[in-house]
Design a protein around this motif. Structure first.
Motif, PDB file in Angstrom:
ATOM      1  N   GLU A  79      12.798  57.475 -11.580  1.00  0.00           N
ATOM      2  CA  GLU A  79      11.136  56.961 -10.507  1.00  0.00           C
ATOM      3  C   GLU A  79      11.722  55.479  -9.816  1.00  0.00           C
ATOM      4  O   GLU A  79      11.471  55.576  -8.273  1.00  0.00           O
ATOM      5  N   PRO A  80      12.821  54.514 -10.312  1.00  0.00           N
ATOM      6  CA  PRO A  80      12.606  53.479  -9.035  1.00  0.00           C
ATOM      7  C   PRO A  80      13.860  54.194  -7.771  1.00  0.00           C
ATOM      8  O   PRO A  80      13.714  54.247  -6.526  1.00  0.00           O
ATOM      9  N   GLU A  81      14.986  54.856  -7.870  1.00  0.00           N
ATOM     10  CA  GLU A  81      15.220  55.784  -6.612  1.00  0.00           C
ATOM     11  C   GLU A  81      14.511  56.831  -6.074  1.00  0.00           C
ATOM     12  O   GLU A  81      14.252  56.514  -4.878  1.00  0.00           O
ATOM     13  N   LEU A  82      13.887  56.980  -6.907  1.00  0.00           N
ATOM     14  CA  LEU A  82      12.280  58.248  -6.380  1.00  0.00           C
ATOM     15  C   LEU A  82      12.002  57.003  -5.019  1.00  0.00           C
ATOM     16  O   LEU A  82      10.994  57.550  -3.977  1.00  0.00           O
ATOM     17  N   ALA A  83      11.018  55.803  -5.646  1.00  0.00           N
ATOM     18  CA  ALA A  83      10.184  54.968  -5.198  1.00  0.00           C
ATOM     19  C   ALA A  83      11.192  54.257  -3.936  1.00  0.00           C
ATOM     20  O   ALA A  83      10.031  54.465  -2.889  1.00  0.00           O
ATOM     21  N   GLN A  84      12.731  54.219  -3.812  1.00  0.00           N
ATOM     22  CA  GLN A  84      13.445  53.440  -2.482  1.00  0.00           C
ATOM     23  C   GLN A  84      13.063  54.650  -1.927  1.00  0.00           C
ATOM     24  O   GLN A  84      13.056  54.576  -0.153  1.00  0.00           O
ATOM     25  N   PHE A  85      13.954  55.994  -2.102  1.00  0.00           N
ATOM     26  CA  PHE A  85      13.498  56.813  -1.096  1.00  0.00           C
ATOM     27  C   PHE A  85      12.477  57.154  -0.795  1.00  0.00           C
ATOM     28  O   PHE A  85      12.810  57.530   0.480  1.00  0.00           O
ATOM     29  N   ARG A  86      11.148  57.281  -1.362  1.00  0.00           N
ATOM     30  CA  ARG A  86      10.359  57.165  -0.319  1.00  0.00           C
ATOM     31  C   ARG A  86       9.826  55.847   0.342  1.00  0.00           C
ATOM     32  O   ARG A  86       9.347  56.819   1.340  1.00  0.00           O
ATOM     33  N   THR A  87      10.011  55.089   0.017  1.00  0.00           N
ATOM     34  CA  THR A  87       9.553  53.597   1.042  1.00  0.00           C
ATOM     35  C   THR A  87      10.634  53.476   2.048  1.00  0.00           C
ATOM     36  O   THR A  87      10.153  53.612   3.561  1.00  0.00           O
ATOM     37  N   ARG A  88      12.455  54.109   2.148  1.00  0.00           N
ATOM     38  CA  ARG A  88      12.973  54.839   3.384  1.00  0.00           C
ATOM     39  C   ARG A  88      12.566  55.946   4.017  1.00  0.00           C
ATOM     40  O   ARG A  88      12.489  55.179   5.753  1.00  0.00           O
ATOM     41  N   LEU A  89      12.276  56.412   3.673  1.00  0.00           N
ATOM     42  CA  LEU A  89      10.630  57.682   4.765  1.00  0.00           C
ATOM     43  C   LEU A  89      10.443  57.859   4.936  1.00  0.00           C
ATOM     44  O   LEU A  89       9.774  57.785   6.675  1.00  0.00           O
ATOM     45  N   ARG A  90       9.064  56.680   4.720  1.00  0.00           N
ATOM     46  CA  ARG A  90       8.048  56.283   4.857  1.00  0.00           C
ATOM     47  C   ARG A  90       8.068  55.562   6.160  1.00  0.00           C
ATOM     48  O   ARG A  90       7.655  55.518   7.150  1.00  0.00           O
ATOM     49  N   SER A  91       9.584  55.103   6.210  1.00  0.00           N
ATOM     50  CA  SER A  91       9.544  53.792   7.401  1.00  0.00           C
ATOM     51  C   SER A  91       9.929  54.534   8.912  1.00  0.00           C
ATOM     52  O   SER A  91      10.160  53.856   9.844  1.00  0.00           O
ATOM     53  N   ALA A  92      10.616  55.938   8.497  1.00  0.00           N
ATOM     54  CA  ALA A  92      11.261  56.267   9.422  1.00  0.00           C
ATOM     55  C   ALA A  92      10.380  58.067   9.785  1.00  0.00           C
ATOM     56  O   ALA A  92      10.177  58.141  10.567  1.00  0.00           O
ATOM     57  N   GLY A  93       9.093  57.818   9.951  1.00  0.00           N
ATOM     58  CA  GLY A  93       7.530  58.520   9.300  1.00  0.00           C
ATOM     59  C   GLY A  93       7.796  60.216   8.349  1.00  0.00           C
ATOM     60  O   GLY A  93       7.394  61.273   9.161  1.00  0.00           O
ATOM     61  N   PHE A  94       8.563  59.602   7.231  1.00  0.00           N
ATOM     62  CA  PHE A  94       8.541  60.839   6.113  1.00  0.00           C
ATOM     63  C   PHE A  94       7.568  60.783   5.109  1.00  0.00           C
ATOM     64  O   PHE A  94       7.923  59.870   5.135  1.00  0.00           O
ATOM     65  N   ALA A  95       7.700  61.783   4.598  1.00  0.00           N
ATOM     66  CA  ALA A  95       7.073  61.468   2.929  1.00  0.00           C
ATOM     67  C   ALA A  95       8.381  62.354   1.971  1.00  0.00           C
ATOM     68  O   ALA A  95       9.075  63.634   2.854  1.00  0.00           O
ATOM     69  N   ALA A  96       8.125  62.246   1.171  1.00  0.00           N
ATOM     70  CA  ALA A  96       8.694  62.517  -0.127  1.00  0.00           C
ATOM     71  C   ALA A  96       7.690  62.671  -1.338  1.00  0.00           C
ATOM     72  O   ALA A  96       6.962  62.323  -1.503  1.00  0.00           O
TER      73      ALA A  96
END
Length: 73
Positions: A38-55
């Motif tokens: 879950e920590p890796e997924l949360a980090q991935f989602r956060t980084r994507l969200r700041s670039a205009g994407f979702a996961a």
């Protein structure tokens, strides 16, 4: 495809190796990524969200997609 690949690569957690498989379908990039916590997924989602994407994640797969851009009238 290239835009989604670039976004996923930029957000990819340092603790994870390369993606095992990928599939592209109508504006969605599906990545095989078993074993993520879950920590890796949360980090991935956060980084994507700041670039205009979702996961979205399910069953060892992560789907990357572009967030909808609001239409200004």
């Amino acid at each position: 495809l290239e835009v989604l690949l670039a976004a996923a690569a930029a957000a990819w957690p340092d603790s994870q190796g390369p993606v095992q498989a990928l599939q592209f379908e109508a504006g969605r990039l599906v990545l095989s990524a078993p074993g993520w916590g879950e920590p890796e997924l949360a980090q991935f989602r956060t980084r994507l969200r700041s670039a205009g994407f979702a996961a979205e994640s399910a069953e060892g797969r992560i789907t990357v997609l572009r967030l909808a851009v609001p239409v200004v009238a």
